[in-house]
Design a protein around this motif. Structure first.
Motif, PDB file in Angstrom:
ATOM      1  N   ALA B 519       0.765  -1.175  -0.157  1.00 60.42           N
ATOM      2  CA  ALA B 519      -0.076  -0.045   0.005  1.00 60.42           C
ATOM      3  C   ALA B 519       0.825   1.392  -0.138  1.00 60.42           C
ATOM      4  O   ALA B 519       0.469   2.477   0.330  1.00 60.42           O
ATOM      5  CB  ALA B 519      -1.023   0.070   1.206  1.00 60.42           C
ATOM      6  N   ARG B 520       2.201   1.316  -0.468  1.00 59.13           N
ATOM      7  CA  ARG B 520       3.038   2.386  -0.424  1.00 59.13           C
ATOM      8  C   ARG B 520       2.533   3.497  -1.371  1.00 59.13           C
ATOM      9  O   ARG B 520       1.935   3.064  -2.350  1.00 59.13           O
ATOM     10  CB  ARG B 520       4.427   1.797  -0.529  1.00 59.13           C
ATOM     11  N   ILE B 521       3.017   4.553  -1.234  1.00 56.86           N
ATOM     12  CA  ILE B 521       2.813   5.696  -2.303  1.00 56.86           C
ATOM     13  C   ILE B 521       3.999   5.610  -3.160  1.00 56.86           C
ATOM     14  O   ILE B 521       4.996   5.479  -2.610  1.00 56.86           O
ATOM     15  CB  ILE B 521       2.681   6.943  -1.463  1.00 56.86           C
ATOM     16  N   ILE B 522       3.741   5.574  -4.552  1.00 63.34           N
ATOM     17  CA  ILE B 522       4.811   5.450  -5.610  1.00 63.34           C
ATOM     18  C   ILE B 522       5.519   6.784  -5.569  1.00 63.34           C
ATOM     19  O   ILE B 522       6.507   6.906  -5.733  1.00 63.34           O
ATOM     20  CB  ILE B 522       4.344   4.861  -6.739  1.00 63.34           C
ATOM     21  N   GLY B 596      -5.488   4.364   4.020  1.00 63.90           N
ATOM     22  CA  GLY B 596      -4.662   5.503   4.305  1.00 63.90           C
ATOM     23  C   GLY B 596      -3.656   5.851   3.528  1.00 63.90           C
ATOM     24  O   GLY B 596      -3.631   7.234   3.485  1.00 63.90           O
ATOM     25  N   ARG B 597      -3.154   5.026   2.561  1.00 63.35           N
ATOM     26  CA  ARG B 597      -2.447   5.523   1.418  1.00 63.35           C
ATOM     27  C   ARG B 597      -3.067   6.405   0.594  1.00 63.35           C
ATOM     28  O   ARG B 597      -2.779   7.878   0.324  1.00 63.35           O
ATOM     29  CB  ARG B 597      -2.093   4.384   0.587  1.00 63.35           C
ATOM     30  N   ASP B 598      -4.276   6.198   0.253  1.00 62.49           N
ATOM     31  CA  ASP B 598      -5.023   6.906  -0.746  1.00 62.49           C
ATOM     32  C   ASP B 598      -5.473   8.309  -0.245  1.00 62.49           C
ATOM     33  O   ASP B 598      -5.319   9.542  -0.909  1.00 62.49           O
ATOM     34  CB  ASP B 598      -6.528   6.369  -1.254  1.00 62.49           C
ATOM     35  N   VAL B 599      -5.852   8.313   1.158  1.00 64.90           N
ATOM     36  CA  VAL B 599      -6.241   9.966   1.872  1.00 64.90           C
ATOM     37  C   VAL B 599      -4.906  10.429   1.996  1.00 64.90           C
ATOM     38  O   VAL B 599      -4.852  11.845   1.814  1.00 64.90           O
ATOM     39  CB  VAL B 599      -6.865   9.404   3.179  1.00 64.90           C
ATOM     40  N   LEU B 600      -3.670   9.997   2.441  1.00 66.27           N
ATOM     41  CA  LEU B 600      -2.632  10.609   2.732  1.00 66.27           C
ATOM     42  C   LEU B 600      -1.929  11.112   1.429  1.00 66.27           C
ATOM     43  O   LEU B 600      -1.593  12.524   1.439  1.00 66.27           O
ATOM     44  CB  LEU B 600      -1.530   9.706   3.106  1.00 66.27           C
ATOM     45  N   GLU B 601      -2.268  10.459   0.161  1.00 62.89           N
ATOM     46  CA  GLU B 601      -1.610  10.881  -0.818  1.00 62.89           C
ATOM     47  C   GLU B 601      -2.611  12.342  -1.534  1.00 62.89           C
ATOM     48  O   GLU B 601      -2.006  13.330  -1.814  1.00 62.89           O
ATOM     49  CB  GLU B 601      -1.835   9.851  -2.180  1.00 62.89           C
ATOM     50  N   GLU B 602      -3.893  12.157  -1.260  1.00 63.61           N
ATOM     51  CA  GLU B 602      -4.844  13.078  -1.357  1.00 63.61           C
ATOM     52  C   GLU B 602      -4.617  14.254  -0.663  1.00 63.61           C
ATOM     53  O   GLU B 602      -4.351  15.481  -1.085  1.00 63.61           O
ATOM     54  CB  GLU B 602      -6.430  12.696  -1.423  1.00 63.61           C
ATOM     55  N   ALA B 603      -4.159  14.203   0.505  1.00 62.09           N
ATOM     56  CA  ALA B 603      -4.021  15.457   1.477  1.00 62.09           C
ATOM     57  C   ALA B 603      -2.869  16.025   1.032  1.00 62.09           C
ATOM     58  O   ALA B 603      -2.695  17.270   0.918  1.00 62.09           O
ATOM     59  CB  ALA B 603      -3.825  14.679   3.043  1.00 62.09           C
ATOM     60  N   GLN B 604      -1.910  15.444   0.549  1.00 62.46           N
ATOM     61  CA  GLN B 604      -0.549  16.034   0.096  1.00 62.46           C
ATOM     62  C   GLN B 604      -0.594  16.813  -1.220  1.00 62.46           C
ATOM     63  O   GLN B 604      -0.365  18.031  -1.472  1.00 62.46           O
ATOM     64  CB  GLN B 604       0.636  15.035   0.002  1.00 62.46           C
ATOM     65  N   ARG B 605      -1.605  16.127  -2.028  1.00 68.22           N
ATOM     66  CA  ARG B 605      -2.074  16.736  -3.332  1.00 68.22           C
ATOM     67  C   ARG B 605      -2.706  18.055  -3.100  1.00 68.22           C
ATOM     68  O   ARG B 605      -2.448  19.063  -3.678  1.00 68.22           O
ATOM     69  CB  ARG B 605      -2.657  15.841  -4.322  1.00 68.22           C
ATOM     70  N   ARG B 606      -3.356  17.956  -1.915  1.00 68.08           N
ATOM     71  CA  ARG B 606      -4.438  19.081  -1.906  1.00 68.08           C
ATOM     72  C   ARG B 606      -3.687  20.237  -1.306  1.00 68.08           C
ATOM     73  O   ARG B 606      -3.964  21.501  -1.369  1.00 68.08           O
ATOM     74  CB  ARG B 606      -5.539  18.831  -1.140  1.00 68.08           C
ATOM     75  N   ASN B 607      -2.797  19.994  -0.376  1.00 65.64           N
ATOM     76  CA  ASN B 607      -1.796  20.843   0.140  1.00 65.64           C
ATOM     77  C   ASN B 607      -2.738  21.865   1.081  1.00 65.64           C
ATOM     78  O   ASN B 607      -3.247  23.030   0.695  1.00 65.64           O
ATOM     79  CB  ASN B 607      -1.079  21.871  -0.859  1.00 65.64           C
TER      80      ASN B 607
END
Lengths: 392, 637
Positions: B519-522, B596-607
């Motif tokens: 489930a890592r973020i690439i 968790g991966r998807d949400v954290l990635e989204e959170a970072q993208r949204r800044n």
């Protein structure tokens, strides 16, 4: 006063002469100042009706002015008529009115829960109002015909008592407490002025009070309610007492100088019931204050004073009694209405004379005032005890 | 004529008496007039004004709630309602019958309306139906000639554009219930709504504003003639939340049909960026008033849609608790990073056997491998060495075991057991075996998702005791003050220890063999660290253990494991921490970690740091920045 001491024959002769007054003479002798006071008073009424309609001659003020105009005409016609004519036809007038009153019992149209009108097609006739004048005429004629000794005899009083009792009973049946009250008290005043002993009144009063509990049984529920409400209006603030409370609030809040023409909040916001008829005095006192109320009362006192003066200055007993009777009836209108709206007596449907909207009471009053003016015009005339019968 | 003269004299005397009597009566009238109009005048003036003037309270508009970028999350919307004025209607039943042909009126509804009509004065409007749509409004307007006394009235009603997705955080407003009508006269206004849960409840006073008043002149029937005076009230305070509505929405959709919770927070400020609990409810329905069927459905739902699981759900943290145990052990000095423990798949204490999740065992395990592979035996051992008291103390320092003081009603404190607690609560001394269970986050240990997010934040932010909050500013009844930068209260953790743990959490996700490697973020900029957890909710019997432990899919939903994941990102300079729990979802690595991966990635993208400005509701709805809930059902992968 000298002329009054002359012999019967001369008196009759003079009377004949006096009755030959020309129209111009009669017009000249009309008490124009009195008429002016009447017009002034009625004008106050027009103003109040204009205000009651929120500054419009419709629907009340204009019609009232028209009625008053017609009424004044009738009044002057009556005034022009020889007093002897009234003397002559007084019993007939009374009899017809009594018959009409009886007819109301049978064929009257229902209005306001009480039968008071006869529909004559053109106008609605209210015999009980007419009776106030007829009664004055009939009683005056009766007492005119009796001398001082007659007055002292109890049997002499039986006929006039019947004259009062018959219409009163009919009016009570209708039921119209206010008119019955006015008939009884108005007649009482004539009895009194005619010289009936005071103790006899006391006896009648005591008998009346004693029979009051029985009379209570005959009162309609709404009449009982009115008396009870009068005794304690705050007991039922949203029911029958509401009108009196709101009327007192309107009066009291008017204060010394009032809220100004057309500014009465109680009247204009419909807190005041029947502001154009029975409670119009309240409206006047709210908008013009104590000063305005006293002003109107002053006009009324002026009319009463003229009435008394005319009666006292009349040389014939009939005229005196008629003048007295009319004046008293007028006084009763004034007192009962104003005392009612101020919460001094129970709510009875009596209009404020010359002010309240409505035709019948005005006709009665102007008819009465016509008689009063006739008394004034014929004030120097002496009429024998047998009155009209002697002359015609 | 002597007689007539006598008669005249008598008449004159009597007339004088009558005149006197009349004078007396007229004086009585004058006296009464003086009494009423002068003496008592003030009293009656007051009464006349009381008659004439009515005070009406004006409800202030409720404060809007916006997210950290200014996107409206709770706003006021025009609400068209149809009202009936009985006195203008005449035959109420007939009018209702006719109206029933335009908008259907149920029997119960009709009974309720008729009761209202009888209860109220005839000029007081009775609300027949609220929240009419345009079509109904138009149809009623067209038919007004047939509907005497029926009118369309415009009011304001609370609208939650994200509806179900923000239901637990924002809460909802509803009519004031009988017990609540004390104090503020506003509460007695018909149709007034107050906050019943969530942000709406805890900041109710600030959001409510203060009432204005209108002084109107009324006539005897209470009808308003004109307005004499008007003072506008103070509108409710605008609340800006730390939430990111977009992230909230995404996280909610990501949980989909599962029963679970996600909390995302800023590890430095403590501001909560997303707080999702599923299933939710439609707060707009509460505002309108729920039918008893709808209410019963909510109440009887196994997945407790009314409970905010993020703060009100108690879960065994499972393996996500292992960082706490490791930190306690490191601090006590019973292990170092290099200390090794041999995992054979089970360990024994007295006559009890404690199993590792991996049946064959992990072999030789050190700290990094213990966390990365989530070896239970390693943690049984180091927990035994550390002791429950040290573990409990560490847990508390990291924010577990007590309420964190989030500005939301219904927060639970979790449970961090100790000997003292057990003696008090259960009346028995602490057993050694219980320490071992606590070592893998099972047994008595209970946490809320919020606490797990805070714990993670405190680990990755260098041991600073951030506390969570939902509003950007501090809001009290008296106003708003800027939230000061959290004073960095250090919880006294040794940086080297924290680095070891962070390193291990990095390994969990980003090194093959870690439980969340799948489930890592690439994307290299967004890489995350974390820890999976699988919390057992049933007892596995000895017999079952000997045969074959049943897979989650073979169990009834209620007996399946809870799937957990805590994480942070970016892995090198942590800014966001996350806690995910999927109730009875199965394994943490398969179910919770991908979420968790998807949400954290989204959170970072949204800044979360990007600037924003307030958007009016209408614009937000028009430009479809906010898809209305129900517009598209997210498919659950």
């Amino acid at each position: 006063m000298m002329k009054a001491h002359k012999g019967d024959l001369t008196m009759a002769g003079e009377a004949l002469n006096k009755s030959d007054l020309s129209i111009a003479q009669r017009l000249w002798r009309v008490h124009w100042l009195f008429v002016l006071v009447l017009i002034a008073t009625a004008s106050v009424g027009f103003a109040m009706l204009y205000s009651a309609a929120n500054g419009s001659f419709d629907p009340w003020a204009a019609r009232q002015m028209m009625r008053f105009g017609v009424g004044i005409g009738i009044m002057l016609l009556v005034a022009m008529t020889n007093l002897r004519v009234w003397l002559k036809y007084s019993y007939a007038f009374y009899a017809v009115t009594l018959l009409l009153l009886g007819a109301v019992e049978l064929g009257g149209t229902i209005g306001m829960g009480a039968q008071r009108w006869i529909d004559l097609g053109v106008i609605n006739l209210q015999p009980s109002e007419l009776m106030k004048v007829a009664m004055v005429l009939a009683l005056s004629r009766y007492f005119h015909s009796g001398n001082i000794e007659d007055i002292g005899r109890p049997t002499f009083l039986l006929t006039p008592l019947f004259l009062v009792a018959a219409p009163t009973a009919l009016v009570l049946r209708q039921p119209d407490l206010g008119t019955a009250l006015m008939l009884v008290i108005g007649s009482g005043a004539i009895f009194f002025a005619a010289g009936v002993r005071i103790w006899k009144f006391v006896v009648l009063l005591v008998m009346g009070l004693a029979s009051a509990p029985i009379g209570w049984q005959f009162l309609r529920d709404y009449q009982k309610q009115r008396v009870l409400t009068f005794l304690n209006p705050e007991n039922d603030p949203l029911g029958s007492g509401y009108h009196i409370i709101q009327s007192k609030i309107a009066l009291g809040s008017g204060g010394l100088f009032g809220k100004g023409f057309m500014q009465g909040s109680q009247s204009h916001l419909s807190f005041l019931p029947e502001k154009q008829t029975d409670f119009i005095f309240t409206m006047l006192a709210e908008e013009f204050g104590l000063v305005g109320g006293l002003g109107l009362l002053g006009l009324y006192v002026l009319i009463l004073a003229y009435g008394f003066t005319i009666s006292l200055n009349c040389r014939n007993h009939f005229g005196r009694l008629v003048g007295m009777g009319v004046t008293t009836t007028f006084f009763l209108y004034v007192f009962i209405n104003i005392a009612m709206v101020m919460g001094l007596i129970p709510v009875v449907g009596v209009p404020l004379p010359l002010i309240s909207y409505g035709g019948t009471a005005m006709m009665t009053l102007l008819l009465g005032f016509g008689l009063l003016l006739s008394v004034h015009i014929n004030r120097d005339e002496s009429i024998g005890r047998r009155g009209a019968a002697d002359d015609f | 004529m002597h007689r007539d003269s006598e008669r005249h004299k008598l008449f004159s005397r009597r007339t004088a008496m009558l005149a006197g009597g009349k004078a007396v009566l007229l004086s009585a009238l004058v006296g009464r007039m003086y009494y009423l109009q002068v003496v008592e005048s003030d009293k009656y003036k007051t009464l006349a004004d009381e008659n004439r003037i009515n005070f009406r309270l004006l409800a202030p508009p409720r404060g809007r709630i916006v997210d950290r970028f200014g996107v409206p999350m709770a706003d006021n919307q025009q609400n068209y309602r149809v009202v009936l004025i009985p006195e203008q209607t005449g035959d109420v039943e007939e009018t209702l019958r006719r109206l029933g042909r335009i908008i259907s009126i149920r029997k119960g509804e009709k009974k309720h309306i008729l009761r209202e009509v009888r209860r109220k004065r005839s000029f007081v409007p009775v609300t027949l139906r609220e929240n009419l749509n345009w079509e109904d409004v138009a149809r009623i307007e067209v038919n007004t000639p047939d509907l005497p006394g029926v009118m369309i009235d415009v009011g304001q009603s609370r609208f939650y554009p994200f509806a179900i997705e923000t239901s637990h955080v924002l809460g909802y407003v509803a009519a004031v219930s009988e017990g609540e009508t004390k104090g503020d006269p506003l509460l007695e206004l018909p149709g007034f709504r107050i906050g019943k849960s969530g942000i709406e409840k805890i900041y109710d006073l600030a959001l409510r504003g203060s009432s204005g008043s209108s002084q109107v002149e009324v006539n005897a029937y209470g009808r308003v003639i004109r307005e004499l005076n008007r003072s506008e009230g103070q509108p409710g305070t605008r609340l800006q939340l730390t939430l990111d509505s977009g992230l909230q929405q995404m996280a909610s959709k990501r949980l989909g049909e599962e029963s679970g919770s996600i909390v995302v927070m800023d590890v430095h400020s403590g501001g909560v960026l997303a707080m999702v609990s599923t299933p939710g409810f439609d707060p707009n329905a509460f505002n309108k008033g729920l039918s008893s069927d709808e209410w019963n459905a909510l109440i009887s739902n196994d997945k407790s849609p009314l409970i905010n699981k993020s703060i009100g759900g108690h879960y065994a943290p499972g393996s996500t608790f292992k960082m706490v145990v490791a930190l306690a052990a490191l601090e006590k000095g019973v292990i170092t990073a290099e200390s090794e423990v041999f995992c054979s798949g089970k360990t024994e204490l007295g006559n009890a056997t404690f199993h590792c999740w991996k049946k064959g065992g992990h072999g030789i395990v050190n700290l990094n491998a213990g966390i990365a592979q989530s070896c239970d035996v390693y943690f049984y051992e180091i927990a035994r060495r550390t002791g429950i008291e040290r573990i409990a103390a560490m847990a508390r320092r990291l924010g577990l075991g007590a309420r964190l003081g989030l500005d939301l009603p219904g927060e639970k404190g979790g449970l961090i057991p100790s000997d003292k607690w057990k003696r008090g609560a259960i009346g028995a001394p602490w057993q050694k075996g219980e320490t071992l269970l606590a070592g893998i986050g099972q047994g008595y240990v209970l946490t809320t998702p919020l606490q797990l997010a805070v714990m993670t934040a405190r680990i990755v932010n260098g041991g600073v005791a951030v506390t969570p909050h939902l509003t950007r500013d501090i809001v009290t009844k008296n106003g708003i003050t800027k939230r000061e930068q959290e004073p960095a209260r250090d919880i006294g953790l040794i940086p080297a220890h924290l680095a070891l743990i962070r390193d291990a959490m990095d390994t969990v996700v980003n090194v093959p063999g870690g439980t969340a490697f799948g489930a890592r973020i690439i994307s290299p900029d967004f890489r995350m660290g974390g820890k999976t957890g699988t919390a057992q909710v049933r007892r596995i019997s000895k017999q079952e253990r000997e045969n074959r432990v049943l897979k989650n899919s073979e169990l009834p939903w209620k007996e399946r494991d809870h799937a957990l994941f805590v994480g942070y990102a970016p892995v090198d300079a942590p800014r966001y921490s996350i806690a995910v729990i999927v109730e009875h979802g199965g394994g943490g690595s398969q179910v919770a970690a991908p979420i968790g991966r998807d949400v954290l990635e989204e959170a970072q993208r949204r800044n979360a740091a990007r600037p924003g400005e307030d958007i009016p509701l209408e614009k937000a709805l028009e430009t479809k920045i906010i898809p209305l809930s129900g517009d598209d059902e997210s498919t659950q992968g």
